[in-house]
Design a protein around this motif. Structure first.
Motif, short mmCIF file in Angstrom:
data_model
loop_
_atom_site.label_atom_id
_atom_site.label_comp_id
_atom_site.label_asym_id
_atom_site.label_seq_id
_atom_site.Cartn_x
_atom_site.Cartn_y
_atom_site.Cartn_z
N ASN A 137 0.81 -1.22 0.00
CA ASN A 137 0.00 0.00 0.00
C ASN A 137 0.85 1.28 0.00
OD1 ASN A 137 -2.49 1.44 0.13
ND2 ASN A 137 -2.11 1.79 2.31
N THR A 138 2.03 1.23 0.61
CA THR A 138 2.86 2.44 0.68
C THR A 138 3.87 2.51 -0.47
OG1 THR A 138 4.45 1.30 2.13
CG2 THR A 138 2.65 2.53 3.19
N GLU A 139 3.90 1.49 -1.33
CA GLU A 139 4.82 1.45 -2.46
C GLU A 139 4.27 2.31 -3.61
OE1 GLU A 139 7.68 -0.49 -2.93
OE2 GLU A 139 7.68 -1.36 -0.92
N PRO A 140 5.15 2.88 -4.45
CA PRO A 140 4.66 3.63 -5.63
C PRO A 140 3.97 2.70 -6.62
CG PRO A 140 7.05 3.40 -5.68
CD PRO A 140 6.61 2.91 -4.33
N PHE A 141 2.76 3.09 -7.04
CA PHE A 141 1.93 2.24 -7.90
C PHE A 141 1.93 2.78 -9.32
CE2 PHE A 141 -2.65 1.16 -9.18
CZ PHE A 141 -2.31 -0.11 -9.60
N ILE A 160 -0.42 6.35 -6.29
CA ILE A 160 -0.17 6.30 -7.74
C ILE A 160 1.01 7.20 -8.08
CG2 ILE A 160 -1.12 6.76 -10.03
CD1 ILE A 160 -3.90 6.25 -8.88
N ALA A 161 2.07 6.58 -8.62
CA ALA A 161 3.26 7.31 -9.02
C ALA A 161 3.24 7.63 -10.51
CB ALA A 161 4.51 6.51 -8.67
N VAL A 168 8.36 -0.62 -14.35
CA VAL A 168 8.52 -1.60 -13.28
C VAL A 168 9.94 -2.18 -13.30
CG1 VAL A 168 7.80 -3.87 -12.42
CG2 VAL A 168 6.08 -2.20 -13.14
N ALA A 169 10.40 -2.58 -14.47
CA ALA A 169 11.73 -3.18 -14.58
C ALA A 169 12.82 -2.22 -14.11
CB ALA A 169 11.99 -3.63 -16.01
N GLY A 210 8.39 1.43 -9.42
CA GLY A 210 7.18 1.08 -8.70
C GLY A 210 6.70 -0.31 -9.07
N PHE A 211 5.52 -0.68 -8.53
CA PHE A 211 4.90 -1.97 -8.83
C PHE A 211 3.61 -1.71 -9.61
CE2 PHE A 211 2.31 -0.64 -5.33
CZ PHE A 211 1.08 -1.25 -5.53
N SER A 212 3.04 -2.77 -10.16
CA SER A 212 1.76 -2.65 -10.82
C SER A 212 0.92 -3.88 -10.55
CB SER A 212 1.95 -2.46 -12.33
OG SER A 212 0.72 -2.06 -12.94
N LEU A 213 -0.31 -3.84 -10.99
CA LEU A 213 -1.22 -4.98 -10.92
C LEU A 213 -1.68 -5.33 -12.33
CD1 LEU A 213 -3.61 -4.17 -7.91
CD2 LEU A 213 -1.58 -5.63 -7.90
#
Length: 321
Positions: free
Chosen positions: A208-212, A237-238, A251-252, A256-259
């Protein structure tokens, strides 16, 4: 609704028993599903309304399921079991009619144009393979294709500019039938050096606290955000992107991460690769489906193409280890 496979070859032990319903009853059921009304179906079929109602009641009694929800304002609405049964009925009746055509059992007799649409996110891994297998296996078929987002594909089915569409089963409107191919559960997309890649499953609290990095496409945006809001939180959201290539690149590179529901193995040249892990979420996990309109005749050549699509989707790698 997948019928159970026999444990042995019935033909070796004796004749296959006919089911306790007729082709005519199946056609009455499909007409009622298409028109969402017993009265309208009876008018189109030139039979009485009680005959259509009796056919539906007989099928429901034989199958032991409810095929329709009866709603006074909206008429007949297919249940989940009814939708699945309608897919098999349509294919069954079409095959039965095709048996009467000259050369119906000859593969070379499969001909005609089929217009296929595919969701943009996985079209590059579906359409090229489909074109190859249709060219090799069904040489007299003419396959045309397009890619697009969910609303574009649904509208194409409604207007007849598309015969078939490969997409997720999100909010499928009345009048569109779907055939489930495989599930596509949500995954967290990460750079391989991220600490969370050591987890077998990842929860909302973990990220939840990671850049999305949000894939900002119609339907996709709302669905991805609901994966967080269903837990009472909002992501940070980043970046918002509209293409998988940009998403994978960010992402690579560690931004940040994604879904995603579809995350094949991917390496970004000069940057690195991405990995995915199952995501624990309260939102519904979608399926990849083939969809078509009830108004579509669904010829045998279309059934053959759907068979190839199902094979391609089944063998796709949709996770990145």
């Amino acid at each position: 609704m997948n019928l159970p496979k026999p444990e042995h070859d019935e033909l070796a032990d004796g004749p296959i028993r006919a089911p306790d319903f007729s082709l005519r009853q199946l056609s009455y059921f499909l007409a009622a599903a298409q028109h969402q009304s017993v009265q309208k179906a009876a008018g189109v079929l030139h039979v009485s309304s009680p005959a259509v109602s009796a056919a539906i009641a007989h099928l429901e009694g034989t199958l032991g399921v409810t095929l329709f929800k009866r709603q006074h304002a909206r008429g007949l609405i297919l249940t989940e079991a009814g939708s699945a049964f309608a897919v098999q009925c349509r294919a069954f009746l079409q095959n039965a009619n095709d048996l009467l055509q000259p050369g119906s059992l000859d593969r070379s007799a499969l001909r005609g144009q089929v217009k296929v649409g595919c969701l943009t996110t996985f079209a590059p891994l579906v359409i090229p393979s489909l074109l190859n297998t249709v060219r090799e296996d069904i040489p007299n078929a003419k396959l045309t294709w397009t890619e697009g987002h969910h609303e574009y594909l649904i509208e194409g089915l409604r207007t007849g500019t598309l015969d078939l569409a490969v997409l997720y089963d999100f909010e499928i409107p009345s009048g569109i039938q779907v055939m489930t191919l495989r599930s596509a559960p949500l995954q967290v997309v990460l750079p391989p050096q991220h600490a969370l890649t050591a987890r077998t499953r990842i929860s909302t609290a973990d990220i939840n606290t990671e850049p999305f990095i949000l894939l900002d496409l119609p339907r996709t945006r709302e669905y991805m955000l609901s994966a967080f809001s269903s837990h009472g939180v909002l992501p940070r959201i980043a970046h918002s992107v509209t293409s998988l290539n940009m998403l994978f690149g960010l992402v690579a590179a560690g931004h940040g991460f994604s879904l995603l529901n579809f995350c094949p193995p991917y390496t970004v040249p000069g940057i690195g690769r991405i990995v995915s892990r199952p995501f624990e979420s309260l939102v519904r996990q979608p399926n990849i489906v083939v969809a078509y309109s009830y108004r579509y005749h669904y010829p045998r050549v279309a059934a053959a193409i759907v068979e190839r699509i199902a094979s391609i989707i089944e063998t796709l790698t949709i996770e990145s280890p």
